[in-house]
Design an enzyme around this catalytic site. Structure first.
Site: not given
Ligand code: 13P
Length: 251
Positions: A12, A14, A101, A103, A171, A177, A213
Site C-alpha cells: 500500500n 498510500k 483502511h 487512515e 492492521e 508507521g 510495521s
C-alpha cells in the site's frame, strides 16, 4: 500460515510516489521476479490512483504482480465528485482494492457500514476486496482489541464474501508507521479470533493479512504465525528491495 490459498503480500503505497518512481519500482520488482524464476507468493501493488494507469502499463509485461487500488466508492457511477468507482478500477486492470483502511476510517470518517458498501461494490465489479480492521492503542490498553476487531469485521464484511472475493487485513492502528508491532502471540490471538469469526460468516478460507510495521527483518516471523495469510505493507513497499525481501519471506 495454515490457510489454503497462496499467501498474499500487498504493497500500500498510500499518498507517496511519482510517475517515475512507479515505473522504476515496478521495473526493479519485475527484474527480481525474473531473477527468482517466479513469484514466491501472490503479489499486489496499490499505487495512488493517478499512477494506476502507468502501473498497469508497466505490469503488462510482469505477469507475477497484480494491480490494486487503495479505495473505491460504493456507487457504480453518478454525481460523486473526486471519487472513483470500482468498475473504473477494474477497467484500468486492477484485480484488488483496499477498503476501510484505518487512515480512511479516521481521515474521512468512514464507518463500517460504508466500508461494507464499498467492499460489496468492489466485489460486484469483479475485484477482490481487501477489508481492513484493527484496534487503536487505546482500544488495546482497555482490553478491547477482540471486541473492536469483531465489531468492525461483522459490520464491514459484505454478504456472500468468500475466499476468492475477499481478503481481511488486520492492521493495529498503533502499529502503522511506528516501528512497533504486537508480539507474535498477540498477532496469533487476533488472527485466530478473526478466523473463528469468519467461519461463523461462512467465509471459510479467506486470507487474513497482517499489516503494521512489516519490514524485511520481522516478515518471516510474522508470516509464519498460524492464520497469517500474508502481509499488507506500507512504508517498506516503497523500496523494491525491502518489498521483495518481504515477499520472499512467505513460507
Ligand atoms: P506501515 O507498513 O508503514 O506500518 O503501514 C501499514 C499499513 O497501513 C498498510 O496498509
Amino acid at each position: 500460515m495454515t490457510d489454503s490459498l497462496r499467501p498474499l503480500v500487498a504493497g500500500n503505497w498510500k499518498m507517496n510516489g511519482s510517475r517515475a518512481m512507479t515505473r522504476d519500482l515496478l521495473v526493479s520488482l519485475g527484474a527480481a521476479l525474473d531473477g527468482a524464476g517466479g513469484a514466491p507468493c501472490e503479489i499486489v501493488v496499490c499505487p495512488p490512483a493517478p499512477y494506476l494507469a502507468d502501473a498497469a502499463r508497466a505490469l503488462a509485461s510482469i505477469p507475477g504482480i497484480a494491480l490494486g487500488a487503495q479505495d473505491c466508492h460504493a456507487a457504480a457511477s453518478g454525481a460523486h465528485t473526486g471519487d472513483i468507482a470500482a468498475g473504473m478500477l477494474a477497467d484500468l486492470g486492477c484485480l484488488y482494492t483496499i477498503v476501510g483502511h484505518s487512515e480512511r476510517r479516521g481521515d474521512h470518517g468512514e464507518a463500517s457500514a460504508t466500508v461494507k458498501a464499498k467492499a460489496a461494490a468492489a466485489i460486484a465489479a469483479g475485484l477482490g476486496a481487501i477489508v481492513c480492521v484493527g484496534e487503536t492503542g487505546a482500544d488495546r490498553a482497555a482490553g478491547r482489541t477482540e471486541a473492536v476487531v469483531s465489531e468492525q469485521l461483522d459490520g464491514s464484511l459484505p454478504d456472500g464474501a468468500g475466499a476468492e472475493s475477499c481478503v481481511i487485513a488486520y492492521e493495529p492502528v498503533w502499529a502503522i508507521g511506528t516501528g512497533q508491532t504486537p508480539t507474535p502471540a498477540e498477532i496469533g490471538e487476533v488472527h485466530a479470533s478473526i478466523r473463528a469469526r469468519l467461519d461463523r460468516h461462512l467465509a471459510c478460507g479467506v486470507r487474513i493479512l497482517y499489516g503494521g510495521s512489516v519490514k524485511p527483518e520481522n516478515a518471516a516471523a510474522i508470516l509464519a504465525i498460524a492464520h497469517v495469510g500474508g502481509a499488507l505493507v506500507g512504508g517498506a513497499s516503497l523500496d523494491a528491495d525491502a518489498f521483495w525481501s518481504i515477499c520472499r519471506s512467505c513460507p
